[in-house]
Design a protein around this motif. Sequence first.
Motif, PDB file in Angstrom:
ATOM      1  N   LEU A   1       2.449 109.288  66.539  1.00 52.04           N
ATOM      2  CA  LEU A   1       3.518 108.298  66.422  1.00 52.04           C
ATOM      3  C   LEU A   1       4.608 108.560  67.462  1.00 52.04           C
ATOM      4  N   LYS A   2       4.952 109.840  67.669  1.00 49.73           N
ATOM      5  CA  LYS A   2       5.962 110.173  68.672  1.00 49.73           C
ATOM      6  C   LYS A   2       5.495 109.803  70.073  1.00 49.73           C
ATOM      7  N   GLN A   3       4.202 109.968  70.329  1.00 53.52           N
ATOM      8  CA  GLN A   3       3.670 109.580  71.633  1.00 53.52           C
ATOM      9  C   GLN A   3       3.830 108.085  71.867  1.00 53.52           C
ATOM     10  N   GLN A   4       3.598 107.302  70.819  1.00 49.79           N
ATOM     11  CA  GLN A   4       3.781 105.852  70.936  1.00 49.79           C
ATOM     12  C   GLN A   4       5.251 105.520  71.178  1.00 49.79           C
ATOM     13  N   ILE A   5       6.132 106.242  70.475  1.00 46.42           N
ATOM     14  CA  ILE A   5       7.567 106.022  70.663  1.00 46.42           C
ATOM     15  C   ILE A   5       7.969 106.360  72.092  1.00 46.42           C
ATOM     16  N   ASN A   6       7.443 107.484  72.604  1.00 46.07           N
ATOM     17  CA  ASN A   6       7.764 107.885  73.982  1.00 46.07           C
ATOM     18  C   ASN A   6       7.352 106.810  74.979  1.00 46.07           C
ATOM     19  N   GLU A   7       6.145 106.289  74.800  1.00 43.06           N
ATOM     20  CA  GLU A   7       5.654 105.265  75.725  1.00 43.06           C
ATOM     21  C   GLU A   7       6.543 104.024  75.688  1.00 43.06           C
TER      22      GLU A   7
END
Length: 206
Positions: free
Chosen positions: A133-139
């Motif tokens: 989920l954090k990776q999606q937020i970062n993107e």
Amino acid sequence: MTTLLLVLPVRLYSGDTLHLDDAYRRAAERFPLAGNIAVQQQVYELKSDNLAAQYLPSLSLAAQATYQSETIKIPLPATLPISIPEPYNDQYSVTLSLNQLIYDGGTISAQRTIDATQRRVDEKSVEVQMYALKQQINEAYFSLLLLQEREKSLALLEQEIKEKLEVLNSRVRNGVVLRGSVDALSAELLKLRQNRRDITTGKRSA
């Protein structure tokens, strides 16, 4: 070695400013499994308490009442100086038992190990999903940053083109410059405005 990551804020359409750590926090609050973590913690604690209670001594109380329509009478010769009392028709008994687990063959210990392993598996599963989920937020966040900066650049370029158009239109009126130059620059302005609309759509998607 210490690494310092400087993250610029993203401005939202409502005028608020969103920081990356705020995005993480809001996502964690709305994460479907976030509420289950506390519930799972309580379940594991209850299981542990139940297993520990099996080592404690337990008391059991049993009561029984019986009634006999007839009782046994034992006749004795009248010459004997003793007599046997006749039993009552109703009889009552109460039993108190104390039970203590001495050895369970390692069953409780094995169950504790199973529960602890399952707990770690569940926690790691949540951690993996939160990482994704954090990776999606970062993107999404860094895409917003790039679009935000590109939008600023296009805004400056649009202002520059407008100023040039004013100069060219003045020269066209004075017969110094051909109309085609103004048309070409106007076409560039239209493309630029389309790019800005695309950026707005991209920001909304992010």
